[in-house]
Design a protein around this motif. Structure first.
Motif, PDB file in Angstrom:
ATOM      1  N   TYR A 106       0.825  -1.203   0.000  1.00  0.00           N
ATOM      2  CA  TYR A 106       0.000   0.000   0.000  1.00  0.00           C
ATOM      3  C   TYR A 106       0.860   1.253   0.000  1.00  0.00           C
ATOM      4  O   TYR A 106       0.377   2.341  -0.294  1.00  0.00           O
ATOM      5  CB  TYR A 106      -0.944   0.001   1.203  1.00  0.00           C
ATOM      6  CG  TYR A 106      -0.245   0.165   2.520  1.00  0.00           C
ATOM      7  CD1 TYR A 106      -0.032   1.429   3.057  1.00  0.00           C
ATOM      8  CD2 TYR A 106       0.220  -0.922   3.233  1.00  0.00           C
ATOM      9  CE1 TYR A 106       0.621   1.597   4.249  1.00  0.00           C
ATOM     10  CE2 TYR A 106       0.870  -0.772   4.426  1.00  0.00           C
ATOM     11  CZ  TYR A 106       1.065   0.489   4.928  1.00  0.00           C
ATOM     12  OH  TYR A 106       1.718   0.645   6.119  1.00  0.00           O
ATOM     13  N   THR A 107       2.145   1.135   0.333  1.00  0.00           N
ATOM     14  CA  THR A 107       3.007   2.312   0.329  1.00  0.00           C
ATOM     15  C   THR A 107       3.276   2.824  -1.079  1.00  0.00           C
ATOM     16  O   THR A 107       3.725   3.948  -1.236  1.00  0.00           O
ATOM     17  CB  THR A 107       4.355   2.009   1.013  1.00  0.00           C
ATOM     18  OG1 THR A 107       4.992   0.934   0.329  1.00  0.00           O
ATOM     19  CG2 THR A 107       4.164   1.652   2.464  1.00  0.00           C
ATOM     20  N   ASN A 108       2.989   2.006  -2.091  1.00  0.00           N
ATOM     21  CA  ASN A 108       3.197   2.444  -3.472  1.00  0.00           C
ATOM     22  C   ASN A 108       2.030   3.267  -4.004  1.00  0.00           C
ATOM     23  O   ASN A 108       2.161   3.888  -5.055  1.00  0.00           O
ATOM     24  CB  ASN A 108       3.404   1.232  -4.377  1.00  0.00           C
ATOM     25  CG  ASN A 108       4.637   0.444  -3.994  1.00  0.00           C
ATOM     26  OD1 ASN A 108       5.585   0.984  -3.452  1.00  0.00           O
ATOM     27  ND2 ASN A 108       4.618  -0.836  -4.278  1.00  0.00           N
ATOM     28  N   ILE A 109       0.916   3.276  -3.315  1.00  0.00           N
ATOM     29  CA  ILE A 109      -0.279   3.953  -3.826  1.00  0.00           C
ATOM     30  C   ILE A 109      -0.069   5.462  -3.917  1.00  0.00           C
ATOM     31  O   ILE A 109      -0.413   6.084  -4.920  1.00  0.00           O
ATOM     32  CB  ILE A 109      -1.498   3.628  -2.943  1.00  0.00           C
ATOM     33  CG1 ILE A 109      -1.858   2.156  -3.102  1.00  0.00           C
ATOM     34  CG2 ILE A 109      -2.688   4.499  -3.307  1.00  0.00           C
ATOM     35  CD1 ILE A 109      -2.957   1.699  -2.186  1.00  0.00           C
ATOM     36  N   ILE A 110       0.508   6.052  -2.907  1.00  0.00           N
ATOM     37  CA  ILE A 110       0.632   7.513  -2.869  1.00  0.00           C
ATOM     38  C   ILE A 110       1.562   8.032  -3.975  1.00  0.00           C
ATOM     39  O   ILE A 110       1.187   8.968  -4.699  1.00  0.00           O
ATOM     40  CB  ILE A 110       1.061   7.981  -1.470  1.00  0.00           C
ATOM     41  CG1 ILE A 110      -0.059   7.652  -0.479  1.00  0.00           C
ATOM     42  CG2 ILE A 110       1.391   9.455  -1.456  1.00  0.00           C
ATOM     43  CD1 ILE A 110       0.295   7.881   0.954  1.00  0.00           C
ATOM     44  N   PRO A 111       2.764   7.456  -4.185  1.00  0.00           N
ATOM     45  CA  PRO A 111       3.581   7.954  -5.304  1.00  0.00           C
ATOM     46  C   PRO A 111       2.938   7.710  -6.666  1.00  0.00           C
ATOM     47  O   PRO A 111       3.019   8.568  -7.549  1.00  0.00           O
ATOM     48  CB  PRO A 111       4.894   7.190  -5.193  1.00  0.00           C
ATOM     49  CG  PRO A 111       4.935   6.620  -3.835  1.00  0.00           C
ATOM     50  CD  PRO A 111       3.532   6.505  -3.376  1.00  0.00           C
ATOM     51  N   ILE A 112       2.286   6.568  -6.832  1.00  0.00           N
ATOM     52  CA  ILE A 112       1.652   6.269  -8.125  1.00  0.00           C
ATOM     53  C   ILE A 112       0.520   7.243  -8.400  1.00  0.00           C
ATOM     54  O   ILE A 112       0.412   7.793  -9.500  1.00  0.00           O
ATOM     55  CB  ILE A 112       1.167   4.812  -8.170  1.00  0.00           C
ATOM     56  CG1 ILE A 112       2.360   3.864  -8.253  1.00  0.00           C
ATOM     57  CG2 ILE A 112       0.229   4.587  -9.342  1.00  0.00           C
ATOM     58  CD1 ILE A 112       1.998   2.405  -8.136  1.00  0.00           C
ATOM     59  N   MET A 113      -0.330   7.487  -7.415  1.00  0.00           N
ATOM     60  CA  MET A 113      -1.459   8.390  -7.641  1.00  0.00           C
ATOM     61  C   MET A 113      -0.991   9.827  -7.853  1.00  0.00           C
ATOM     62  O   MET A 113      -1.607  10.569  -8.616  1.00  0.00           O
ATOM     63  CB  MET A 113      -2.439   8.324  -6.453  1.00  0.00           C
ATOM     64  CG  MET A 113      -3.156   6.988  -6.350  1.00  0.00           C
ATOM     65  SD  MET A 113      -3.905   6.407  -7.883  1.00  0.00           S
ATOM     66  CE  MET A 113      -5.075   7.689  -8.211  1.00  0.00           C
ATOM     67  N   SER A 114       0.097  10.229  -7.219  1.00  0.00           N
ATOM     68  CA  SER A 114       0.585  11.589  -7.453  1.00  0.00           C
ATOM     69  C   SER A 114       1.120  11.751  -8.868  1.00  0.00           C
ATOM     70  O   SER A 114       0.956  12.813  -9.476  1.00  0.00           O
ATOM     71  CB  SER A 114       1.655  11.948  -6.426  1.00  0.00           C
ATOM     72  OG  SER A 114       2.792  11.140  -6.602  1.00  0.00           O
ATOM     73  N   VAL A 115       1.727  10.701  -9.413  1.00  0.00           N
ATOM     74  CA  VAL A 115       2.215  10.769 -10.793  1.00  0.00           C
ATOM     75  C   VAL A 115       1.046  10.724 -11.768  1.00  0.00           C
ATOM     76  O   VAL A 115       1.007  11.476 -12.746  1.00  0.00           O
ATOM     77  CB  VAL A 115       3.223   9.632 -11.069  1.00  0.00           C
ATOM     78  CG1 VAL A 115       3.529   9.528 -12.554  1.00  0.00           C
ATOM     79  CG2 VAL A 115       4.492   9.851 -10.288  1.00  0.00           C
ATOM     80  N   VAL A 116       0.086   9.855 -11.523  1.00  0.00           N
ATOM     81  CA  VAL A 116      -1.056   9.712 -12.435  1.00  0.00           C
ATOM     82  C   VAL A 116      -1.869  10.995 -12.502  1.00  0.00           C
ATOM     83  O   VAL A 116      -2.338  11.386 -13.571  1.00  0.00           O
ATOM     84  CB  VAL A 116      -1.921   8.503 -12.007  1.00  0.00           C
ATOM     85  CG1 VAL A 116      -3.243   8.491 -12.737  1.00  0.00           C
ATOM     86  CG2 VAL A 116      -1.171   7.212 -12.255  1.00  0.00           C
ATOM     87  N   GLN A 117      -2.020  11.677 -11.383  1.00  0.00           N
ATOM     88  CA  GLN A 117      -2.838  12.888 -11.361  1.00  0.00           C
ATOM     89  C   GLN A 117      -2.049  14.160 -11.686  1.00  0.00           C
ATOM     90  O   GLN A 117      -2.625  15.241 -11.687  1.00  0.00           O
ATOM     91  CB  GLN A 117      -3.499  13.033  -9.991  1.00  0.00           C
ATOM     92  CG  GLN A 117      -4.541  11.969  -9.745  1.00  0.00           C
ATOM     93  CD  GLN A 117      -5.204  12.145  -8.405  1.00  0.00           C
ATOM     94  OE1 GLN A 117      -4.770  12.924  -7.563  1.00  0.00           O
ATOM     95  NE2 GLN A 117      -6.283  11.422  -8.197  1.00  0.00           N
ATOM     96  N   ALA A 118      -0.768  14.034 -11.964  1.00  0.00           N
ATOM     97  CA  ALA A 118       0.042  15.214 -12.273  1.00  0.00           C
ATOM     98  C   ALA A 118      -0.422  15.849 -13.583  1.00  0.00           C
ATOM     99  O   ALA A 118      -0.685  15.163 -14.569  1.00  0.00           O
ATOM    100  CB  ALA A 118       1.517  14.834 -12.365  1.00  0.00           C
ATOM    101  N   SER A 119      -0.511  17.163 -13.601  1.00  0.00           N
ATOM    102  CA  SER A 119      -1.001  17.866 -14.787  1.00  0.00           C
ATOM    103  C   SER A 119       0.052  17.955 -15.891  1.00  0.00           C
ATOM    104  O   SER A 119      -0.276  18.327 -17.010  1.00  0.00           O
ATOM    105  CB  SER A 119      -1.469  19.265 -14.397  1.00  0.00           C
ATOM    106  OG  SER A 119      -0.381  19.996 -13.871  1.00  0.00           O
TER     107      SER A 119
END
Length: 107
Positions: free
Chosen positions: A24-37
């Motif tokens: 679950y520690t990978n969720i935050i970096p992945i979601m920040s990259v996916v949602q990056a503008s």
């Protein structure tokens, strides 16, 4: 692959069985990259996919390096002294509830 994991745990680790799964520690970096503008400027879906995957790979390298440094230097041990199950469970729960809208956008 299994031999490499066994060797790393047998030579450097605690000699415990290793289970290789997602964290679950990978969720935050992945979601920040996916949602990056920054990735919105790509019009070709394939190009956007490849650039996003490269960004995720970099985020995983950096977050994994941070976790390794915390573990090898024993810094997490100092922080974990102050954490009990009574304060750890709400942290994990609120992290999950904060990401709920991403997994279930219709609800």
């Amino acid at each position: 692959m299994k031999i490499q994991i066994w060797l790393s745990q047998g030579l450097f680790g605690k000699r415990l069985p290793t289970v290789v799964v997602g964290s679950y520690t990978n969720i935050i970096p992945i979601m920040s990259v996916v949602q990056a503008s920054i990735y919105n400027s790509y019009t070709d879906p394939y190009e956007r996919f490849t650039q996003t995957i490269r960004g995720i790979q970099g985020a995983m390298i950096i977050s994994g390096s941070f976790q390794m440094v915390m573990g090898f230097l024993g810094l997490w041990r100092n922080a974990a002294k102050f954490l009990s199950p009574l304060c750890g469970v709400p942290c994990v729960t609120f992290t999950g509830l904060g990401l709920y809208h991403l997994g279930f956008p219709r609800y």
